[in-house]
Design a protein around this motif. Structure first.
Motif, PDB file in Angstrom:
ATOM      1  N   MET A  95     -12.817 -17.548  10.322  1.00  0.00           N
ATOM      2  CA  MET A  95     -11.314 -17.186  11.106  1.00  0.00           C
ATOM      3  C   MET A  95     -10.404 -18.169  11.104  1.00  0.00           C
ATOM      4  N   PHE A  96     -10.866 -19.553  11.558  1.00  0.00           N
ATOM      5  CA  PHE A  96      -9.783 -20.506  11.210  1.00  0.00           C
ATOM      6  C   PHE A  96      -9.069 -20.835   9.900  1.00  0.00           C
ATOM      7  N   THR A  97     -10.118 -20.831   8.958  1.00  0.00           N
ATOM      8  CA  THR A  97      -9.540 -20.866   7.510  1.00  0.00           C
ATOM      9  C   THR A  97      -8.482 -19.941   7.316  1.00  0.00           C
ATOM     10  N   ILE A  98      -8.838 -18.670   7.555  1.00  0.00           N
ATOM     11  CA  ILE A  98      -7.763 -17.718   7.198  1.00  0.00           C
ATOM     12  C   ILE A  98      -6.535 -17.971   8.052  1.00  0.00           C
ATOM     13  N   ARG A  99      -6.656 -18.227   9.333  1.00  0.00           N
ATOM     14  CA  ARG A  99      -5.291 -18.452   9.809  1.00  0.00           C
ATOM     15  C   ARG A  99      -4.661 -19.656   9.365  1.00  0.00           C
ATOM     16  N   ALA A 100      -5.154 -20.917   8.896  1.00  0.00           N
ATOM     17  CA  ALA A 100      -4.493 -21.927   8.552  1.00  0.00           C
ATOM     18  C   ALA A 100      -4.116 -21.630   7.140  1.00  0.00           C
ATOM     19  N   LEU A 105       1.151 -20.313   4.081  1.00  0.00           N
ATOM     20  CA  LEU A 105       1.800 -19.342   3.476  1.00  0.00           C
ATOM     21  C   LEU A 105       3.338 -19.263   4.194  1.00  0.00           C
ATOM     22  N   ILE A 106       3.172 -19.335   5.515  1.00  0.00           N
ATOM     23  CA  ILE A 106       4.365 -19.451   6.216  1.00  0.00           C
ATOM     24  C   ILE A 106       5.406 -20.661   5.991  1.00  0.00           C
TER      25      ILE A 106
END
Length: 115
Positions: A95-100, A105-106
């Protein structure tokens, strides 16, 4: 961990606001480590005095700390990471990797603009 890795010369340690206690600051100074902890100046005497804040390294450390804490605050607020919806290290790590990755990307247009 600091006791085993601190060099004999001058070392600094940046820490979060939770480590702002007189006992922690005194323990770091006993190890000859300069604490770069946020200075609390509201209604009490500060444990971080002029010995630390007068150096330009302290101001630089505070700016870098703000840059490091920014992505985590963004992931908590906009990414829904303020409370995990999964249990277990592997799932929370995923979950942390996806959010990072989403945060990177932002930031990508800003990073490419500086090149």
């Amino acid at each position: 961990m600091i006791e085993t890795t601190a060099p004999t010369g001058s070392a600094t340690l940046g820490a979060d606001k939770a480590y702002y206690t007189a006992a922690h600051v005194a323990a770091l100074r006993a190890l000859r480590v300069t604490p770069h902890v946020v200075q609390n100046q509201t209604n009490r005497r500060s444990a971080i005095d002029g010995r630390t804040t007068r150096h330009p390294g302290y101001a630089i450390s505070q700016c870098i700390r703000k840059r490091i804490e920014g992505p985590f605050g963004s992931m908590k607020a906009a990414g829904g990471f303020w409370q995990t919806k999964h249990r277990g290290r592997e799932r929370v790590r995923w979950m942390f990797t996806i959010r990072a990755a989403a945060y990177n990307l932002i930031r990508l247009p800003c990073l490419l603009a500086t090149i």
